[in-house]
Motif scaffolding. Structure first.
Motif, PDB file in Angstrom:
ATOM      1  N   TYR A 189      30.344 -17.615   8.827  1.00 40.25           N
ATOM      2  CA  TYR A 189      29.093 -16.964   8.423  1.00 40.25           C
ATOM      3  C   TYR A 189      28.842 -17.179   6.929  1.00 40.25           C
ATOM      4  N   PRO A 190      28.596 -18.411   6.510  1.00 41.11           N
ATOM      5  CA  PRO A 190      28.314 -18.662   5.084  1.00 41.11           C
ATOM      6  C   PRO A 190      27.025 -17.965   4.671  1.00 41.11           C
ATOM      7  N   GLY A 191      27.037 -17.405   3.469  1.00 37.61           N
ATOM      8  CA  GLY A 191      25.846 -16.718   2.978  1.00 37.61           C
ATOM      9  C   GLY A 191      25.732 -15.276   3.427  1.00 37.61           C
ATOM     10  N   GLU A 192      26.698 -14.798   4.222  1.00 38.38           N
ATOM     11  CA  GLU A 192      26.672 -13.412   4.684  1.00 38.38           C
ATOM     12  C   GLU A 192      26.892 -12.458   3.513  1.00 38.38           C
ATOM     13  N   ASP A 193      26.282 -11.277   3.580  1.00 40.56           N
ATOM     14  CA  ASP A 193      26.496 -10.242   2.570  1.00 40.56           C
ATOM     15  C   ASP A 193      27.891  -9.659   2.774  1.00 40.56           C
ATOM     16  N   ARG A 194      28.851 -10.128   1.988  1.00 38.99           N
ATOM     17  CA  ARG A 194      30.238  -9.720   2.179  1.00 38.99           C
ATOM     18  C   ARG A 194      30.505  -8.295   1.712  1.00 38.99           C
ATOM     19  N   SER A 195      29.601  -7.739   0.913  1.00 36.86           N
ATOM     20  CA  SER A 195      29.783  -6.369   0.446  1.00 36.86           C
ATOM     21  C   SER A 195      29.666  -5.368   1.584  1.00 36.86           C
ATOM     22  N   ALA A 196      29.047  -5.769   2.681  1.00 37.87           N
ATOM     23  CA  ALA A 196      28.879  -4.869   3.821  1.00 37.87           C
ATOM     24  C   ALA A 196      30.087  -4.885   4.756  1.00 37.87           C
ATOM     25  N   LEU A 197      31.053  -5.754   4.493  1.00 37.22           N
ATOM     26  CA  LEU A 197      32.215  -5.894   5.357  1.00 37.22           C
ATOM     27  C   LEU A 197      33.349  -4.962   4.914  1.00 37.22           C
ATOM     28  N   THR A 198      34.262  -4.686   5.845  1.00 38.37           N
ATOM     29  CA  THR A 198      35.419  -3.837   5.565  1.00 38.37           C
ATOM     30  C   THR A 198      36.480  -4.647   4.838  1.00 38.37           C
ATOM     31  N   SER A 199      37.021  -4.123   3.750  1.00 32.47           N
ATOM     32  CA  SER A 199      38.052  -4.859   3.022  1.00 32.47           C
ATOM     33  C   SER A 199      39.298  -5.009   3.887  1.00 32.47           C
ATOM     34  N   CYS A 200      40.045  -6.073   3.635  1.00 31.80           N
ATOM     35  CA  CYS A 200      41.283  -6.309   4.391  1.00 31.80           C
ATOM     36  C   CYS A 200      42.279  -5.167   4.186  1.00 31.80           C
ATOM     37  N   ASP A 201      42.359  -4.651   2.972  1.00 31.61           N
ATOM     38  CA  ASP A 201      43.289  -3.554   2.698  1.00 31.61           C
ATOM     39  C   ASP A 201      42.907  -2.297   3.474  1.00 31.61           C
ATOM     40  N   SER A 202      41.613  -1.999   3.527  1.00 32.11           N
ATOM     41  CA  SER A 202      41.152  -0.818   4.277  1.00 32.11           C
ATOM     42  C   SER A 202      41.418  -0.984   5.763  1.00 32.11           C
ATOM     43  N   GLU A 203      41.190  -2.187   6.280  1.00 34.18           N
ATOM     44  CA  GLU A 203      41.419  -2.427   7.703  1.00 34.18           C
ATOM     45  C   GLU A 203      42.900  -2.389   8.038  1.00 34.18           C
ATOM     46  N   ALA A 204      43.732  -2.889   7.134  1.00 30.26           N
ATOM     47  CA  ALA A 204      45.175  -2.813   7.354  1.00 30.26           C
ATOM     48  C   ALA A 204      45.638  -1.359   7.414  1.00 30.26           C
ATOM     49  N   ALA A 205      45.089  -0.526   6.549  1.00 26.95           N
ATOM     50  CA  ALA A 205      45.437   0.896   6.565  1.00 26.95           C
ATOM     51  C   ALA A 205      44.974   1.549   7.860  1.00 26.95           C
ATOM     52  N   ARG A 206      43.779   1.181   8.333  1.00 25.84           N
ATOM     53  CA  ARG A 206      43.265   1.744   9.590  1.00 25.84           C
ATOM     54  C   ARG A 206      44.141   1.345  10.769  1.00 25.84           C
ATOM     55  N   ILE A 207      44.524   0.076  10.822  1.00 26.77           N
ATOM     56  CA  ILE A 207      45.350  -0.410  11.927  1.00 26.77           C
ATOM     57  C   ILE A 207      46.722   0.257  11.905  1.00 26.77           C
ATOM     58  N   THR A 208      47.292   0.407  10.711  1.00 24.14           N
ATOM     59  CA  THR A 208      48.588   1.068  10.580  1.00 24.14           C
ATOM     60  C   THR A 208      48.536   2.484  11.127  1.00 24.14           C
ATOM     61  N   THR A 209      47.442   3.191  10.830  1.00 29.58           N
ATOM     62  CA  THR A 209      47.273   4.559  11.329  1.00 29.58           C
ATOM     63  C   THR A 209      46.986   4.573  12.821  1.00 29.58           C
ATOM     64  N   ALA A 210      46.074   3.693  13.271  1.00 30.80           N
ATOM     65  CA  ALA A 210      45.677   3.671  14.676  1.00 30.80           C
ATOM     66  C   ALA A 210      46.849   3.369  15.601  1.00 30.80           C
ATOM     67  N   LEU A 211      47.736   2.478  15.175  1.00 31.50           N
ATOM     68  CA  LEU A 211      48.884   2.111  15.989  1.00 31.50           C
ATOM     69  C   LEU A 211      50.139   2.907  15.645  1.00 31.50           C
ATOM     70  N   ASP A 212      49.997   3.823  14.690  1.00 32.76           N
ATOM     71  CA  ASP A 212      51.103   4.717  14.300  1.00 32.76           C
ATOM     72  C   ASP A 212      52.344   3.899  13.931  1.00 32.76           C
ATOM     73  N   LEU A 213      52.126   2.869  13.092  1.00 36.99           N
ATOM     74  CA  LEU A 213      53.210   1.945  12.803  1.00 36.99           C
ATOM     75  C   LEU A 213      54.298   2.548  11.928  1.00 36.99           C
ATOM     76  N   PHE A 214      53.936   3.454  11.046  1.00 33.01           N
ATOM     77  CA  PHE A 214      54.964   4.050  10.186  1.00 33.01           C
ATOM     78  C   PHE A 214      55.938   4.920  10.988  1.00 33.01           C
ATOM     79  N   ALA A 215      55.506   5.334  12.187  1.00 35.71           N
ATOM     80  CA  ALA A 215      56.413   6.113  13.035  1.00 35.71           C
ATOM     81  C   ALA A 215      57.572   5.267  13.516  1.00 35.71           C
ATOM     82  N   GLN A 216      57.438   3.919  13.401  1.00 36.29           N
ATOM     83  CA  GLN A 216      58.514   3.026  13.819  1.00 36.29           C
ATOM     84  C   GLN A 216      59.666   3.028  12.822  1.00 36.29           C
ATOM     85  N   ALA A 217      59.360   3.473  11.585  1.00 34.63           N
ATOM     86  CA  ALA A 217      60.380   3.393  10.530  1.00 34.63           C
ATOM     87  C   ALA A 217      61.468   4.447  10.740  1.00 34.63           C
TER      88      ALA A 217
END
Length: 217
Positions: A189-217
Motif C-alpha cells: 500500500y504505497p502512499g498510505e497514511d501510515r499515521s493511521a496504522l497501529t505501531s508494531c510496539d503497540s500491537e506486540a503489547a496487545r498480542i502479549t496480553t491477548a495470548l497471556d504470554l507473560f503467564a508462560q514465564a
C-alpha cells in the motif's frame, strides 16, 4: 524453570517488536537473515534490561535449522514460546503475471519452510508451551495471488497442527494482527497514511496480553 522463546523473523516489524516486548520476562532467541537488524534489536533489548541470543541464519536451510534446534536443546533443554513472523511478501501482481522467481520464493519461505520448521521446533516446545502464527486474510483478493495463496497455505498448515495438539500440547495460536506500518505493508500500500496504522510496539503489547504470554514465564 523458565525456558527461552524463539522468534523467527525477528529483525524488524512485528517480530522485532515482540522480541523487545517478551524480553521483559524471557530470554529471547532472535532469528533472522539480516545480521544488522538483529544487532539493532539486541541493542534495544539490552537497553531495556533484557537478554537475547542472536541467530543470523537462513531459515530455509534445513541443516542450519537443525543445528539451531540442537543447540537450543543442548543449552536450555527446550522452548516456552515460538513465534513465527518470517514471511516473503511478493510484489502485488495479477495472477496471470506472477513472476516465477517470486512465486518460488513465496512457496519456499511461506509454505515449505513452515512445513520444515514445525517438525524441527515442535519437540522443543513443552506441553504447556505455545506456537504462534500470524494470519493475513488477503487470500483471494485481487493482485495478492502469490502472497495471499502461500500465506493461506501456511495458516492452513498451522490450523491442522492446532487441531492435532488440542489434547497433547503445545498450544498453537493463530492471531490476525492489526494493520501496522511495516516494510511489508508499505510494499502493498504505497502512499498510505501510515499515521493511521497501529505501531508494531503497540500491537506486540496487545498480542502479549491477548495470548497471556507473560503467564508462560
Amino acid at each position: 524453570m523458565t525456558y527461552p522463546i524463539l522468534i523467527t523473523g525477528a529483525s524488524r516489524g512485528l517480530g522485532a517488536a515482540l522480541a523487545l516486548q517478551l524480553a521483559q520476562k524471557f530470554h529471547v532467541i532472535a532469528v533472522a537473515k539480516t545480521a544488522g537488524g538483529l544487532e539493532e534489536l539486541d541493542d534495544r533489548i539490552q537497553a531495556s534490561g533484557g537478554q537475547a541470543t542472536l541467530a543470523p541464519l537462513d531459515i530455509t536451510d534445513v541443516n542450519a535449522v537443525r543445528h539451531l534446534c540442537r543447540s537450543i536443546h543442548d543449552r536450555w533443554g527446550g522452548l516456552q514460546i515460538w513465534a513465527h513472523c518470517a514471511i516473503h511478501a511478493a510484489p502485488l501482481s495479477p495472477a496471470n503475471c506472477i513472476d516465477s522467481r517470486d512465486w518460488d520464493k513465496s512457496i519456499k519461505l511461506n509454505v515449505t519452510t513452515t512445513g520444515m520448521l514445525i517438525p524441527n521446533v515442535a519437540p522443543l516446545l513443552h506441553d504447556n508451551g505455545k506456537a504462534i502464527f500470524f494470519d493475513d486474510p488477503c487470500g483471494g483478493e485481487k493482485f495478492f495471488g502469490s502472497y495471499g495463496a502461500t500465506k493461506a497455505a501456511q495458516i492452513a498448515l498451522a490450523k491442522s497442527w492446532q487441531a492435532e495438539t488440542v489434547k497433547t500440547g503445545p498450544k498453537v495460536e493463530i492471531i490476525t494482527p492489526a494493520p501496522m506500518p511495516t516494510a511489508t505493508r508499505a510494499r502493498f500500500y504505497p502512499g498510505e497514511d501510515r499515521s493511521a496504522l497501529t505501531s508494531c510496539d503497540s500491537e506486540a503489547a496487545r498480542i502479549t496480553t491477548a495470548l497471556d504470554l507473560f503467564a508462560q514465564a
